[in-house]
Design an enzyme around this catalytic site. Structure first.
Site, PDB file in Angstrom:
ATOM      1  N   CYS A   2      48.393  36.194  39.593  1.00 50.13           N
ATOM      2  CA  CYS A   2      49.716  35.833  39.110  1.00 50.13           C
ATOM      3  C   CYS A   2      50.666  35.532  40.271  1.00 50.13           C
ATOM      4  CB  CYS A   2      50.356  36.905  38.241  1.00 50.13           C
ATOM      5  SG  CYS A   2      49.458  37.264  36.745  1.00 50.13           S
ATOM      6  N   ARG A  27      45.898  32.696  44.957  1.00 51.99           N
ATOM      7  CA  ARG A  27      45.912  34.077  44.472  1.00 51.99           C
ATOM      8  C   ARG A  27      45.037  34.254  43.240  1.00 51.99           C
ATOM      9  NH1 ARG A  27      51.015  36.606  46.161  1.00 51.99           N
ATOM     10  NH2 ARG A  27      51.080  37.878  44.303  1.00 51.99           N
ATOM     11  N   TRP A  74      47.140  35.052  35.676  1.00 50.21           N
ATOM     12  CA  TRP A  74      45.752  35.517  35.668  1.00 50.21           C
ATOM     13  C   TRP A  74      45.678  36.496  34.491  1.00 50.21           C
ATOM     14  CZ3 TRP A  74      42.907  40.108  36.445  1.00 50.21           C
ATOM     15  CH2 TRP A  74      41.566  39.931  36.784  1.00 50.21           C
ATOM     16  N   ASN A 100      54.975  39.144  36.620  1.00 51.20           N
ATOM     17  CA  ASN A 100      53.699  39.610  37.176  1.00 51.20           C
ATOM     18  C   ASN A 100      53.613  41.096  36.941  1.00 51.20           C
ATOM     19  OD1 ASN A 100      53.358  37.130  38.255  1.00 51.20           O
ATOM     20  ND2 ASN A 100      53.631  37.743  40.386  1.00 51.20           N
ATOM     21  N   GLY A 101      52.400  41.590  36.714  1.00 55.33           N
ATOM     22  CA  GLY A 101      52.212  43.028  36.561  1.00 55.33           C
ATOM     23  C   GLY A 101      51.745  43.361  35.164  1.00 55.33           C
ATOM     24  N   GLU A 479      28.420  43.427  52.151  1.00 51.65           N
ATOM     25  CA  GLU A 479      29.405  42.343  52.222  1.00 51.65           C
ATOM     26  C   GLU A 479      28.732  40.995  51.940  1.00 51.65           C
ATOM     27  OE1 GLU A 479      32.360  41.842  52.015  1.00 51.65           O
ATOM     28  OE2 GLU A 479      32.687  39.867  52.864  1.00 51.65           O
ATOM     29  N   LYS A 483      29.699  38.417  48.923  1.00 52.74           N
ATOM     30  CA  LYS A 483      30.096  37.028  49.185  1.00 52.74           C
ATOM     31  C   LYS A 483      29.256  36.069  48.346  1.00 52.74           C
ATOM     32  CE  LYS A 483      32.717  37.539  50.873  1.00 52.74           C
ATOM     33  NZ  LYS A 483      33.997  38.030  51.043  1.00 52.74           N
ATOM     34  N   GLU A 486      30.130  36.414  44.498  1.00 51.78           N
ATOM     35  CA  GLU A 486      31.453  36.006  44.015  1.00 51.78           C
ATOM     36  C   GLU A 486      31.657  34.492  43.987  1.00 51.78           C
ATOM     37  OE1 GLU A 486      34.810  37.548  46.258  1.00 51.78           O
ATOM     38  OE2 GLU A 486      33.694  37.366  48.108  1.00 51.78           O
ATOM     39  N   HIS A 502      12.647  53.143  46.033  1.00 56.23           N
ATOM     40  CA  HIS A 502      12.885  54.273  45.123  1.00 56.23           C
ATOM     41  C   HIS A 502      13.316  53.796  43.744  1.00 56.23           C
ATOM     42  CE1 HIS A 502      12.241  57.238  48.240  1.00 56.23           C
ATOM     43  NE2 HIS A 502      13.002  56.508  49.047  1.00 56.23           N
ATOM     44  N   LYS A 597      42.939  36.351  44.356  1.00 56.89           N
ATOM     45  CA  LYS A 597      42.997  36.681  45.780  1.00 56.89           C
ATOM     46  C   LYS A 597      43.761  37.976  46.013  1.00 56.89           C
ATOM     47  CE  LYS A 597      42.401  35.722  50.149  1.00 56.89           C
ATOM     48  NZ  LYS A 597      41.039  35.932  50.658  1.00 56.89           N
TER      49      LYS A 597
END
Ligand code: F6R
Length: 602
Positions: A2, A27, A74, A100-101, A479, A483, A486, A502, A597
């Site tokens: 947002c 974002r 978003w 936003n929020g 990481e 990557k 996503e 295991h 983001k």
């Protein structure tokens, strides 16, 4: 996640808002809208699902407006759709807001005040604008009082911009937990979620703090608290170069940002060097760190992965026990703390709500804190005791690359300066080592063709994949896997190489890509053995090894660097593999589906 923009002044508000929203695209969002007041004092609302480009097509460009607000949404409450996109309006259409929020008590507010109002969206935001209208129209309050009374009734996080079409010479704003900046101009003023959105208009910004209201007109900008006390606050100059926000000749920001990493390493050395060319960090930070008996690193996602490497650096170099925690877990399941904890918050954006809620608690407990962030003046930076900046330049691609390596480098600098002061290391080698890292990174980013071929060979059609490693290589595997998943949507797991057998090895089938990272001598043989176990079960195996530990048929050999810094280099081919895999699959590399983001909700 947002974004808000607002403008009031002589220029065409429409274009400024649309450009601002484009700058906030990074974002993450799934719909967008603007509301502008035309020069004839008529309100015009334009909303669209999907990209800003679609919104631009919808906007009536013949409308000339000099005030307005805009939003990228978003979705949280309600699907992405035009109906749920912001701005939202009161039934009378007198009030229009962007928000936003997340409003946690929106159902209670609705039950208490708005039972008779027919809502047109599924959003919590509509409750806010209807509540403002209710106080103004039912109770007869002035707009500012109605606004304040409404937000006092809200629980949760918000950044809000409001226009009352009976007095369109003012844009109101308020915030709690979600970020909002006010920008000052000559004959105009702006509102934005981050400075990038409005850097073309102004570089002078004033922070709005929690539980404050701003009253913004074209010539004035005033701030007050909910009780009406006026708050004076100086502006700061945002050191952003609008050229940094452009992709230049790159097809995607992600590729640009991967390529920038050698330069970021060199820049960090310069930024943290004193006049004697020694690495240097504010002595207050080092003293507070050394006075602690345990470091707690708090972060999310990629920043958490950088924290795992940071733990190793702080423990090895400065010999302070260190724990790393996922922020969304730590806040509500806090472990037993040591007597003298020191908190390090790692956050590229400095706005991550999960991390912030931990900081709010540690501040309540009066525990010392340091934020390692890319964004000066961000919420986490402001609210912690100390800040160390990443100096990586704006990271626009949703998938974090240069911020990850900058986070590790800053933690390495912190560990070295602390280690030298404590006497756990005798000499400084980091400037030299980071120089070697920068060169090694350069070799790898220059080898894109080879990595693109490997991405085609290994990842073009597979539905799942594994990265494995031990120690630091395990941390990089986590990481690398994040990557790949996503941006390419290939289901990928980062795994401790020895743990695979295991249970999870059951997932290995003919052709499953398994990529081993091998940079640590003491476990290299073991990792290779674990990779062989997967190969024996049909896996299509690849090795990323470090020069000196390599074998003739390893697919990628990274140049030799200080083993403690190997993640800075071994991660580069994994970033490029993800990039090319995503590109070949036709995905939007910079804006992967469902992601944001700056994750400003818990
Ligand atoms: C992944 C990514 C995210 C962020 C996470 C935390 O590429 O970027 O996992 O690392 O959302 O964000 P920051 O670092 O801004 O706190």
């Amino acid at each position: 996640m947002c974004g808000i923009v607002g403008y009031i002044g002589a220029k065409d508000a429409k274009d400024i808002l649309l450009n601002g929203l484009e700058k906030l695209e990074y974002r993450g969002y799934d719909s967008a809208g603007i509301y502008v007041m035309s020069n004839e004092q008529r309100g015009h609302l334009f909303k669209e699902k999907g990209r800003i480009a679609a919104l631009k097509d919808r906007v009536d460009h013949s409308v000339e407006a000099n005030a307005g607000i805009g939003h990228t949404r978003w979705a949280t409450h309600g699907e992405p759709s035009v109906r749920n996109a912001h701005p939202h309006q009161s039934t009378s259409e007198r009030f229009t807001i962007v928000h936003n929020g997340v409003i946690e008590n929106y159902q209670e507010v609705r039950d208490a005040y708005l039972e008779d109002i027919e809502l047109v969206s599924d959003t919590d935001t509509e409750i806010i604008v209807q509540l403002i209208a209710w106080f103004a129209e039912e109770e007869g309050l002035a707009t500012l009082d109605a606004f304040k009374k409404a937000i006092v009734a809200l629980e949760g996080s918000y950044a809000i911009a409001l226009i009352d079409n009976t007095n369109p010479d003012i844009v109101y704003a308020a915030k709690n937990k979600s970020p909002l900046l006010l920008g000052k101009g000559d004959g105009f003023n702006v509102i934005c979620s981050d400075a990038m959105a409005m850097i073309k208009e102004t570089n002078q910004f004033v922070e709005l703090m929690d539980k404050e209201v701003a009253i913004v007109s074209k010539d004035s900008l005033s701030i007050e608290n909910y009780a009406g006390d006026v708050i004076e606050r100086d502006h700061y100059i945002a050191e952003l170069d609008s050229d940094d926000l452009e992709k230049g000749t790159y097809p995607y920001y992600m590729l640009k940002e991967i390529d920038e990493q050698p330069a970021v390493m060199r820049k960090l050395v310069l930024k943290y060097q004193d006049e004697n060319d020694h690495l240097s960090i504010d002595p207050k930070i080092i003293d507070t760190l050394l006075a602690s008996d345990r470091v707690y690193i708090i972060a999310a996602g990629t920043s958490y992965h950088a924290g795992l490497v940071g733990k190793k650096l702080i423990e090895e170099v400065a010999q302070i026990p260190t724990e790393v925690h996922v922020s969304s877990e730590f806040g509500y399941n806090t472990p037993l703390l040591s007597e003298k904890p020191f908190f390090i918050f790692i956050s590229q954006s400095g706005e991550t709500a999960d991390s912030r809620q931990v900081l709010v608690k540690t501040n309540e407990m009066k525990l010392p804190s340091l934020t390692v962030t890319n964004v000066a003046g961000s919420t986490l930076s402001r609210e912690s005791d100390f800040t160390l900046l990443l100096h990586a330049g704006p990271e626009i691609a949703v998938a974090s690359t240069k911020a990850y390596t900058a986070q590790i480098a800053v933690l390495a600098i912190l560990a070295e300066v602390a280690g030298l002061k404590k006497g756990t290391i005798k000499e400084s080698t980091l400037i030299h080592d980071l120089g070697i890292v920068a060169n090694a990174m350069q070799t790898l980013v220059d080898d894109k063709d080879r990595i693109e071929e490997l991405a085609s060979e290994y990842l073009s059609i597979s539905r799942n994949a594994f990265y494995i490693g031990r120690g630091m290589d395990y941390h990089v595997s986590l990481e690398a896997a994040l990557k790949l998943k996503e941006i390419s949507y290939v289901q990928t797991e980062g795994f401790a190489a020895g743990e695979l057998k295991h249970g999870t090895i059951a997932l290995i089938e003919d052709g499953t890509p398994v990529i081993a990272i091998v940079t640590e001598g003491k476990v290299a043989g073991h990792t290779r053995g674990n990779l062989q176990e997967t190969k024996a079960r049909g896996a299509h195996t690849m090795v990323i090894s470090m020069d000196g530990l390599n074998r003739p048929d390893d697919q990628i050999v990274i140049p030799k660097v200080n083993p403690l810094l190997s993640p800075l280099v071994s991660v580069i081919p994994t970033q490029l593999l993800s990039y090319f895999c995503s590109l070949h699959r036709g995905n939007d590399v910079d804006k992967p589906r469902n992601l944001a983001k700056s994750v400003t909700v818990e």
